[in-house]
Design an enzyme around this catalytic site. Structure first.
Site, short mmCIF file in Angstrom:
data_model
loop_
_atom_site.label_atom_id
_atom_site.label_comp_id
_atom_site.label_asym_id
_atom_site.label_seq_id
_atom_site.Cartn_x
_atom_site.Cartn_y
_atom_site.Cartn_z
N ASP A 161 47.16 31.54 42.37
CA ASP A 161 48.06 32.49 42.31
C ASP A 161 49.89 31.36 41.28
OD1 ASP A 161 50.26 34.25 41.96
OD2 ASP A 161 49.07 35.34 43.33
N HIS B 180 43.76 45.13 36.88
CA HIS B 180 44.44 46.30 36.10
C HIS B 180 45.46 46.53 35.48
CE1 HIS B 180 45.79 47.29 40.60
NE2 HIS B 180 46.64 46.01 40.08
C1 LIG Z 1 48.87 42.85 42.02
S1 LIG Z 1 49.44 42.25 42.65
C2 LIG Z 1 47.51 41.56 43.51
C3 LIG Z 1 47.18 40.50 43.78
C4 LIG Z 1 46.56 39.90 45.45
N1 LIG Z 1 44.96 40.20 44.40
C5 LIG Z 1 46.08 41.35 46.14
O1 LIG Z 1 45.41 42.62 46.04
O2 LIG Z 1 46.49 41.63 47.45
C6 LIG Z 1 48.19 40.46 41.02
C7 LIG Z 1 48.80 39.00 41.26
O3 LIG Z 1 48.91 38.35 40.55
C8 LIG Z 1 49.16 37.02 39.83
N2 LIG Z 1 49.64 36.87 38.49
C9 LIG Z 1 49.76 37.38 37.51
N3 LIG Z 1 50.05 36.56 36.64
C10 LIG Z 1 49.14 35.40 37.22
C11 LIG Z 1 48.81 33.95 36.24
N4 LIG Z 1 49.27 34.15 34.80
N5 LIG Z 1 47.63 32.82 37.30
C12 LIG Z 1 47.57 33.70 38.65
N6 LIG Z 1 48.13 34.62 39.14
C13 LIG Z 1 48.57 35.89 38.35
C14 LIG Z 1 50.68 37.65 40.62
O4 LIG Z 1 51.68 36.45 40.89
C15 LIG Z 1 50.30 38.37 41.60
O5 LIG Z 1 49.88 37.96 43.18
#
Ligand SMILES: C[S@@+](CC[C@H](N)C(=O)[O-])C[C@H]1O[C@@H](n2cnc3c(N)ncnc32)[C@H](O)[C@@H]1O
Length: 344
Positions: A212, A250
């Protein structure tokens, strides 16, 4: 008055005062109503509930009357002249540390940060709508905001963990074979590692990498069998037998999804690798009871992300094909999301 007009007159109040359900349930979570009733262990009289929660009894009574009316709690006889409040399957989801708790998710979605963007949704839908609602309300996009606000970031991660504790057991139960032969698994955008911790527990042969943004990886709990790695999925993704993406794609438009998926494809072996995507597929079964939740989620994503969307089967097919995946299959899991397995 015709039947439809009469129905509309009832329904319109649900829209006029639609926020009350969220507001009152948030209030009940903050007060710890479900936790107190759970600890009591039997129907709990109002006087005892008020004493434990240090609430003003007549105001608490009105809160409970509303929640009983909406079947969040039940009111049962204790003696001939007294009643007490009990939990229902719904209020069990409000227990703060309950196994299937959704308390943090409700607290996140009812926070001023997440409610603010709804005031700018109409402006976004206009042809001239260049400003994403989250940015209009909070000055920056959701990921920069969480990075700069550790309290909100924790609430966000706790909320996602609630969702993971509901969805991942369904994945494990309905299609455990998805993880056959997977010795290492990278959860891309894995938040605080809750999903991966459940997967590694169910399939102990898997070595997990929770990947992440650096600020999230730095505070993710240390869990046996899981390495927390910080980075940017648009730049590169750690190598593994398979990538796992739940509620990540999404958040992005097609062009961004394709960039992420290409990085995922580079991270897995050419022949035996795969991407395991846990996301909603909208319009696949419009009679499914959960379709309304999928469509609500589509609106939430429009309010909270810059360009995210829920996708139909055809839209999934497009982004997967454009990212170089040659075939995919979809398994429904009796949840908002389905499991999409995509192969190089
Ligand atoms: C909607 S959350 C989903 C979290 C997890 N997969 C779940 O379903 O419980 C989206 C995740 O994408 C991560 N994220 C956003 N941009 C990112 C990036 N450029 N690289 C890695 N992770 C990223 C956010 O920090 C967040 O934890």
């Amino acid at each position: 008055m015709g039947e439809m007009e009469a129905r509309a007159e009832v329904d319109i109040w649900n829209y006029v005062f639609g926020y009350t359900k969220m507001g009152v349930v948030k209030c009940a979570i903050e007060l710890g109503v479900a936790d107190a009733i759970e600890n009591h262990g039997s129907p709990m009289p109002l006087s005892e509930l008020a004493a434990v929660l240090r609430c003003e009894p007549s105001r608490l009574y009105r809160i409970m009357r509303f929640l009983v009316h909406h079947q969040v709690f039940t009111e049962e006889p204790i003696t001939q002249h007294s009643t007490g409040f009990s939990l229902t399957p719904l209020s069990r989801c409000l227990i703060k540390h309950g196994e299937k708790t959704m308390a943090s998710f409700i607290l996140l979605e009812s926070s001023p940060t997440m409610l603010g963007p709804w005031h700018s949704l109409s402006a976004r839908v206009l042809e001239s709508g260049n400003m994403p609602p989250f940015e209009a309300a909070n000055g920056t996009d959701i990921w920069s905001y969480t990075e700069a606000n550790p309290g909100h970031s924790k609430l966000f991660n706790d909320a996602m963990a609630c969702g993971a504790r509901v969805t991942v057991p369904a994945v494990i139960e309905v299609c455990p074979e998805v993880f056959d032969g997977v010795k290492s698994l990278v959860d891309v955008g894995g938040g605080n590692g809750t999903a991966l911790s459940l997967l590694v527990k169910a399939f102990p042969w898997i070595r997990g990498i929770n990947f992440d943004l650096p600020h999230n990886a730095a505070v993710a709990p240390k869990i046996d069998g899981i390495e927390n790695v910080g980075g940017d999925m648009f730049m590169s993704v750690p190598n593994a037998d398979a990538v796992f993406l739940m509620w990540v794609l999404h958040d992005w438009d097609d062009e961004e999804c394709i960039r992420i998926l290409k990085k995922c494809r580079e991270a897995i072996p050419e022949y035996k690798g795969k991407a395991i995507i846990v996301e909603a597929v909208v319009e696949q079964d419009k009679d499914d009871e959960l379709e309304s939740a999928r469509l609500m989620l589509d609106m939430v994503i429009m309010a909270h992300t810059n360009k995210g969307r829920q996708r139909t089967l055809r839209e999934w097919s497009y982004v997967l094909q454009e990212s170089g995946f040659s075939r995919f299959n979809v398994t429904p899991i009796r949840a908002v999301q389905s499991v999409i397995e995509a192969y190089p």
